[in-house]
Design a protein around this motif. Structure first.
Motif, PDB file in Angstrom:
ATOM      1  N   GLN A   5       0.924  -1.106   0.072  1.00 32.67           N
ATOM      2  CA  GLN A   5       0.255  -0.012  -0.164  1.00 32.67           C
ATOM      3  C   GLN A   5       0.828   1.109  -0.055  1.00 32.67           C
ATOM      4  N   VAL A   6       2.044   1.214   0.792  1.00 30.91           N
ATOM      5  CA  VAL A   6       2.791   2.424   1.026  1.00 30.91           C
ATOM      6  C   VAL A   6       4.197   2.032   0.940  1.00 30.91           C
ATOM      7  N   VAL A   7       5.041   2.757   0.020  1.00 31.67           N
ATOM      8  CA  VAL A   7       6.553   2.550  -0.134  1.00 31.67           C
ATOM      9  C   VAL A   7       6.816   4.077   0.643  1.00 31.67           C
ATOM     10  N   SER A 101      15.863   4.770  -7.373  1.00 38.12           N
ATOM     11  CA  SER A 101      16.580   5.472  -8.573  1.00 38.12           C
ATOM     12  C   SER A 101      15.361   6.400  -8.960  1.00 38.12           C
ATOM     13  N   GLY A 102      14.254   6.058  -8.957  1.00 36.22           N
ATOM     14  CA  GLY A 102      12.977   6.806  -9.476  1.00 36.22           C
ATOM     15  C   GLY A 102      11.676   6.366  -8.840  1.00 36.22           C
ATOM     16  N   VAL A 103      10.926   7.355  -9.108  1.00 34.45           N
ATOM     17  CA  VAL A 103       9.428   7.069  -8.915  1.00 34.45           C
ATOM     18  C   VAL A 103       8.701   7.586  -9.990  1.00 34.45           C
ATOM     19  N   HIS A 104       7.850   6.652 -10.491  1.00 30.47           N
ATOM     20  CA  HIS A 104       7.009   6.908 -11.674  1.00 30.47           C
ATOM     21  C   HIS A 104       5.768   6.497 -11.421  1.00 30.47           C
ATOM     22  N   ARG A 105       4.721   7.253 -12.161  1.00 31.01           N
ATOM     23  CA  ARG A 105       3.414   6.866 -12.245  1.00 31.01           C
ATOM     24  C   ARG A 105       3.245   5.561 -13.355  1.00 31.01           C
ATOM     25  N   ASP A 106       2.471   4.700 -12.912  1.00 29.82           N
ATOM     26  CA  ASP A 106       2.141   3.715 -13.430  1.00 29.82           C
ATOM     27  C   ASP A 106       1.011   3.145 -13.123  1.00 29.82           C
ATOM     28  N   GLY A 107       0.081   3.741 -13.993  1.00 26.23           N
ATOM     29  CA  GLY A 107      -1.461   3.564 -14.186  1.00 26.23           C
ATOM     30  C   GLY A 107      -2.042   4.180 -12.434  1.00 26.23           C
ATOM     31  N   LEU A 110       1.922   3.980  -8.099  1.00 24.38           N
ATOM     32  CA  LEU A 110       3.269   4.557  -8.485  1.00 24.38           C
ATOM     33  C   LEU A 110       4.211   3.239  -8.255  1.00 24.38           C
ATOM     34  N   ARG A 111       5.177   3.346  -9.288  1.00 31.71           N
ATOM     35  CA  ARG A 111       6.344   2.634  -9.484  1.00 31.71           C
ATOM     36  C   ARG A 111       7.394   2.973  -8.749  1.00 31.71           C
ATOM     37  N   VAL A 112       8.117   2.325  -7.871  1.00 27.12           N
ATOM     38  CA  VAL A 112       9.350   2.814  -7.257  1.00 27.12           C
ATOM     39  C   VAL A 112      10.543   1.699  -7.666  1.00 27.12           C
ATOM     40  N   GLU A 113      11.366   2.317  -8.459  1.00 30.34           N
ATOM     41  CA  GLU A 113      12.429   1.621  -9.302  1.00 30.34           C
ATOM     42  C   GLU A 113      13.720   1.690  -8.134  1.00 30.34           C
ATOM     43  N   THR A 114      14.275   0.474  -7.920  1.00 28.98           N
ATOM     44  CA  THR A 114      15.385   0.304  -6.724  1.00 28.98           C
ATOM     45  C   THR A 114      16.418  -0.537  -7.466  1.00 28.98           C
ATOM     46  N   ASP A 115      17.509  -0.549  -6.850  1.00 23.84           N
ATOM     47  CA  ASP A 115      18.479  -1.426  -7.452  1.00 23.84           C
ATOM     48  C   ASP A 115      18.372  -2.940  -7.004  1.00 23.84           C
ATOM     49  N   HIS A 116      17.192  -3.130  -6.368  1.00 24.60           N
ATOM     50  CA  HIS A 116      16.845  -4.584  -6.064  1.00 24.60           C
ATOM     51  C   HIS A 116      15.303  -4.866  -6.653  1.00 24.60           C
ATOM     52  N   GLY A 117      15.003  -4.094  -7.744  1.00 26.31           N
ATOM     53  CA  GLY A 117      13.804  -4.367  -8.610  1.00 26.31           C
ATOM     54  C   GLY A 117      12.878  -3.348  -8.013  1.00 26.31           C
ATOM     55  N   PRO A 118      11.735  -3.459  -8.771  1.00 26.45           N
ATOM     56  CA  PRO A 118      10.458  -2.341  -8.622  1.00 26.45           C
ATOM     57  C   PRO A 118       9.749  -2.666  -7.423  1.00 26.45           C
ATOM     58  N   TRP A 119       9.117  -1.836  -6.902  1.00 34.28           N
ATOM     59  CA  TRP A 119       7.781  -1.841  -6.060  1.00 34.28           C
ATOM     60  C   TRP A 119       6.745  -1.218  -6.765  1.00 34.28           C
ATOM     61  N   HIS A 120       5.497  -1.397  -6.417  1.00 30.01           N
ATOM     62  CA  HIS A 120       4.281  -0.923  -6.918  1.00 30.01           C
ATOM     63  C   HIS A 120       3.615  -0.508  -5.420  1.00 30.01           C
ATOM     64  N   LEU A 310       1.104  18.667  -4.481  1.00 35.34           N
ATOM     65  CA  LEU A 310       0.300  19.333  -5.073  1.00 35.34           C
ATOM     66  C   LEU A 310      -0.257  18.733  -6.494  1.00 35.34           C
ATOM     67  N   GLY A 311       0.651  18.338  -7.053  1.00 32.68           N
ATOM     68  CA  GLY A 311       0.802  17.804  -8.478  1.00 32.68           C
ATOM     69  C   GLY A 311       0.671  16.058  -8.491  1.00 32.68           C
ATOM     70  N   GLU A 312       0.798  15.672  -7.493  1.00 30.14           N
ATOM     71  CA  GLU A 312       0.513  14.059  -7.393  1.00 30.14           C
ATOM     72  C   GLU A 312       0.226  13.707  -6.065  1.00 30.14           C
ATOM     73  N   PRO A 313      -1.125  13.648  -5.887  1.00 32.89           N
ATOM     74  CA  PRO A 313      -1.789  13.314  -4.412  1.00 32.89           C
ATOM     75  C   PRO A 313      -1.250  11.880  -3.897  1.00 32.89           C
ATOM     76  N   ARG A 314      -0.682  11.118  -4.664  1.00 31.25           N
ATOM     77  CA  ARG A 314      -0.332   9.774  -3.955  1.00 31.25           C
ATOM     78  C   ARG A 314       1.146  10.067  -3.439  1.00 31.25           C
ATOM     79  N   LEU A 315       1.638  10.957  -3.636  1.00 32.41           N
ATOM     80  CA  LEU A 315       3.055  11.420  -3.037  1.00 32.41           C
ATOM     81  C   LEU A 315       2.971  12.340  -1.914  1.00 32.41           C
ATOM     82  N   HIS A 316       3.660  12.104  -0.663  1.00 34.97           N
ATOM     83  CA  HIS A 316       3.903  12.970   0.373  1.00 34.97           C
ATOM     84  C   HIS A 316       5.316  13.039   0.663  1.00 34.97           C
ATOM     85  N   LEU A 317       5.653  14.426   1.146  1.00 37.56           N
ATOM     86  CA  LEU A 317       7.030  14.581   1.461  1.00 37.56           C
ATOM     87  C   LEU A 317       7.499  15.153   2.869  1.00 37.56           C
ATOM     88  N   LEU A 318       8.292  14.560   3.497  1.00 36.96           N
ATOM     89  CA  LEU A 318       8.444  14.492   4.982  1.00 36.96           C
ATOM     90  C   LEU A 318       9.728  14.731   5.228  1.00 36.96           C
TER      91      LEU A 318
END
Length: 350
Positions: A5-7, A101-107, A110-120, A310-318
């Motif tokens: 649910q959350v990364v 390495s990156g967070v991407h929109r994926d339908g 959100l897809r979180v790319e890492t050096d150990h493979g992606p998380w959704h 504001l531009g991506e409601p699924r993302l929080h910065l803390l």
């Protein structure tokens, strides 16, 4: 496909505070930390660094930091021990070392790319802080200086500078503390952009947190800006700084105009030879992993309402500073915005 649910990206104080509240709300989550061991940036600070507040006023949600024997203000090693035990105490699901390495929109996810493979995930909390992105000003001649140059992140102790001519640049807490650290063993020149503003000796992290909170409350209510922490001063008079200042050892010079091969030079031609320059010139938020989302705004910040982008409601910065919650870059201050972020995320994904 690994899905949750959350990364949470970052396993320092902000990431752990987020994890605490996500766990209390019953969410499924993972914390990805690129450090090999617990403790976040605290495990990489200079040796003499201490908190600004007593342990009981420097705690993450749920568990008061234990006092450190013989210390009113705990040192960085004590904070590392506390964060390590906090992680274990609440059985937080931290995976390390994992580099994102990156967070991407994926339908819908959100897809979180890492050096150990992606998380959704349905939501992402970015809690990478600022320590990993030191800022160096574009001062003329910096490339010509033949001595040693380092940023706050590279300084550990006076041991490597004994007997040398050292210029410390910066009028904030790190500049004052490192200058006080070096003043007895080096030929020190402390340089600041403006005259140093010391807070009253009885002001510590508790008062700073209250000032930051009052400012945010006033702004949210449409009242006049109280000025927050900046209205009180720039430098907390922790004991080593206070002692050096009161002994007349901590005197600042104005900012120089340029460097040359042998040292620093002021506009009137005055110069100071130097073996080393330590740049205590601050940090920028470490947000490169969020670049694929295209959210960066003025000054490199991502516009937010509270902690939510504001531009991506699924993302929080803390934990990046007051723009992601009052005093959210401090141990004591990160708990409230972490709680608010977790509640918003729960409403989104549950």
């Amino acid at each position: 496909m690994r899905r949750t649910q959350v990364v949470v990206i970052g396993g320092g104080q902000a990431g752990l505070a987020a994890g605490y509240h996500l766990r209390r709300l019953g969410l499924d989550f993972v914390i990805l930390d690129d450090q090999a061991t617990p403790g976040g940036a605290w495990q990489h600070t200079w040796d003499s660094l201490h908190l600004f507040s007593p342990a009981a006023y420097s705690s993450l949600p749920g568990w008061l930091m234990p006092a450190q024997a013989g210390q009113t203000y705990p040192d960085a090693r004590h904070v590392v021990g506390y964060l390590t035990e906090y992680e274990r105490r609440y059985d937080l699901p931290v995976q390390r070392p994992v580099h994102v390495s990156g967070v991407h929109r994926d339908g819908a996810l959100l897809r979180v790319e890492t050096d150990h493979g992606p998380w959704h995930a349905g939501a992402v909390v970015s809690a990478t802080g600022t320590w990993w992105r030191p800022f160096l000003p574009a001062v003329p001649g910096r490339a010509q200086f033949r001595g040693r140059q380092l940023h706050t992140v590279g300084y550990r102790s006076p041991a490597g500078f004994a007997g040398q001519r050292v210029v410390v640049v910066g009028g904030g807490n790190s500049g004052a503390q490192i200058a006080a650290d070096l003043v007895h063993d080096t030929e020190l020149t402390w340089v600041t952009q403006r005259p140093p503003r010391f807070l009253a000796d009885d002001i510590d992290g508790r008062a700073l947190f209250d000032a930051a909170t009052a400012r945010r409350r006033a702004l949210d209510q449409g009242a006049a800006d109280t000025g927050g922490v900046a209205s009180l001063g720039d430098i907390v008079a922790v004991p080593p700084v206070r002692e050096a200042r009161d002994a007349g050892l901590l005197k600042a010079s104005p900012m120089f105009e340029r460097l040359d091969a042998d040292g620093v030079v002021w506009a009137d031609g005055t110069r100071a030879s130097a073996d080393a320059v330590i740049w205590c010139t601050g940090f920028r938020p470490a947000l490169s992993h969020l670049a694929p989302l295209g959210l960066r705004g003025p000054r490199g910040h991502i516009p937010t309402t509270g902690t939510r982008a504001l531009g991506e409601p699924r993302l929080h910065l803390l934990g990046y500073g007051d723009w992601t919650g009052p005093a959210s870059a401090t141990v004591i201050g990160v708990g409230r915005p972490a709680r608010d972020a977790a509640r918003e995320i729960a409403a989104l994904v549950l």
